[in-house]
Design an enzyme around this catalytic site. Structure first.
Site, PDB file in Angstrom:
ATOM      1  N   THR A 133       0.818  -1.213   0.000  1.00 13.44           N
ATOM      2  CA  THR A 133       0.000   0.000   0.000  1.00 13.44           C
ATOM      3  C   THR A 133       0.851   1.262   0.000  1.00 13.44           C
ATOM      4  O   THR A 133       1.966   1.279   0.530  1.00 13.44           O
ATOM      5  CB  THR A 133      -0.882   0.019   1.271  1.00 13.44           C
ATOM      6  N   TYR A 157      -1.888   0.492  10.108  1.00 15.97           N
ATOM      7  CA  TYR A 157      -2.139  -0.201   8.846  1.00 15.97           C
ATOM      8  C   TYR A 157      -0.882  -0.172   7.972  1.00 15.97           C
ATOM      9  O   TYR A 157      -0.392  -1.217   7.517  1.00 15.97           O
ATOM     10  CB  TYR A 157      -3.323   0.445   8.111  1.00 15.97           C
TER      11      TYR A 157
END
Ligand code: UDP
Length: 340
Positions: A133, A157
């Site tokens: 990501t 995250y």
């Protein structure tokens, strides 16, 4: 889901591979399955259906309901199905949730991947494509981010995914194992043939939420922050059509099969769009007003995140085909209407 476009002639039978797709019942995973099936690969899916949707898995793929953290189960699948490569999507993906429940992210993303990798090493599966990501970059100083931009995630995250990239590097250095980590920017849109889309009921993604607001399914879209250092004060992101993202995965998989070294690639278009520009696109495409209310910033959100993905184009020959924002929104909106 009935799914195959039956384009199997694209690949000769001898070139067919068996691919394990983790998280195949999720948004991006379900598109990945279609991309593989359409070109004639065999697909096994492992998904614990915690957020995924069973009906979203193409019926030409085999679905095993289970957890990627279950090393014995994964070993059994790899062995029995003679899996050639793994594409790993399973994990948790909501940034604000990662701030309030970090352990869930270190479990579901980092810890579970550790166990999945242990199964790969034990069974000699040496090719691995990882869904990483742009959150690994945090709040970069530059507006356009290359793979050389220092990684400095600002939320659990992003850290849980970056830790996984580190694991992959260490494992690739120690074992006959190669990986491609694809750092996604903002994935949006749906299969152009309308076979799958973003179905997660609690999805928080901007384009999905804006489509829901245009359809009157939520009272209003909340704009998270209007005081960023961006042209109109709202957050700027690089939205990439899920079909172009899947094309990048197929290229990464084929590069590994061809002997390519482990690598990391940004996946985006190099184009930033603000929340207000997305709202305008959804209004154009739907012909409806998107009721919106301005609110504070969301925890852990950077103002601007845009990819330099020239490495993907240069090294893997990626050619984006669905970058037009109205095309992206049109497919997302069509899917949202279909979910009614
Ligand atoms: N956003 C927003 N309202 C929403 C969802 C998102 O204003 O209901 C903004 C968010 O602050 C960010 C951009 O839209 O600037 C994209 O957010 P999303 O959750 O889609 O992806 P992220 O960039 O957080 O991975």
């Amino acid at each position: 889901m009935r799914c195959g476009l039956h384009l199997h002639d694209l690949k000769g039978p001898n070139l067919t591979s068996t691919i394990l797709v983790t998280g195949g019942a999720g948004y991006i995973g379900s598109h990945m399955i279609l991309g593989l099936i359409d070109r004639g690969d065999r697909v096994v899916v492992i998904d614990n259906l915690s957020t995924g949707v069973r009906e979203q898995v193409c019926s030409d793929a085999e679905l095993v309901e289970g957890d990627v953290a279950d090393t014995e189960l994964v070993r059994d699948i790899l062995k029995r199905r003679k899996v050639d490569a793994v594409i790993h999507f399973a994990g948790s993906v909501i940034v604000p949730e990662s701030v309030t429940d970090p352990l869930k992210y270190y479990d579901n993303n980092t810890g579970a991947t550790r166990n999945l990798l242990a199964a790969c090493i034990a069974e000699g599966v040496s090719r691995f494509v990882f869904s990483s990501t742009a959150a690994v970059y945090g709040m970069p100083d530059t507006t356009i981010v290359t793979e050389e931009t220092p990684t400095a995630p600002i939320n659990p995250y992003g850290r849980s995914k970056l830790m996984t990239e580190w694991m992959l590097r260490d494992i690739a250095a120690a074992h006959p194992f190669r990986f491609m980590a694809l750092r996604y920017f903002n994935v949006a849109g749906a299969d152009p043939a309308g076979r799958t889309g973003q179905s997660t009921p609690r999805a928080t993604h901007l384009i999905k939420r804006a489509c829901q607001a245009a359809l009157g399914r939520v009272p209003a879209l909340d704009i998270f922050g209007t005081d960023f250092d961006t042209p109109d004060g709202t957050g700027v992101r690089d939205y990439i059509h899920v079909s172009d993202l899947i094309a990048a995965h197929l290229l990464a998989l084929d590069a590994l099969a061809g002997g390519a070294e482990s690598n990391v690639f940004n996946c985006g278009y190099g184009r930033g769009l603000s929340v207000r520009e997305i709202i305008a696109a959804v209004e154009r495409v739907s012909g409806n007003k998107v009721p919106a209310r301005e609110g504070p910033r969301r925890a852990g959100d950077p103002g601007m995140l845009v990819a330099d993905s020239s490495k993907l184009t240069r090294q893997l020959g990626w050619t984006p085909r669905h970058g037009d924002i109205d095309e992206i929104v049109k497919s997302a909106y069509a899917w949202e209407k279909h979910l009614a």
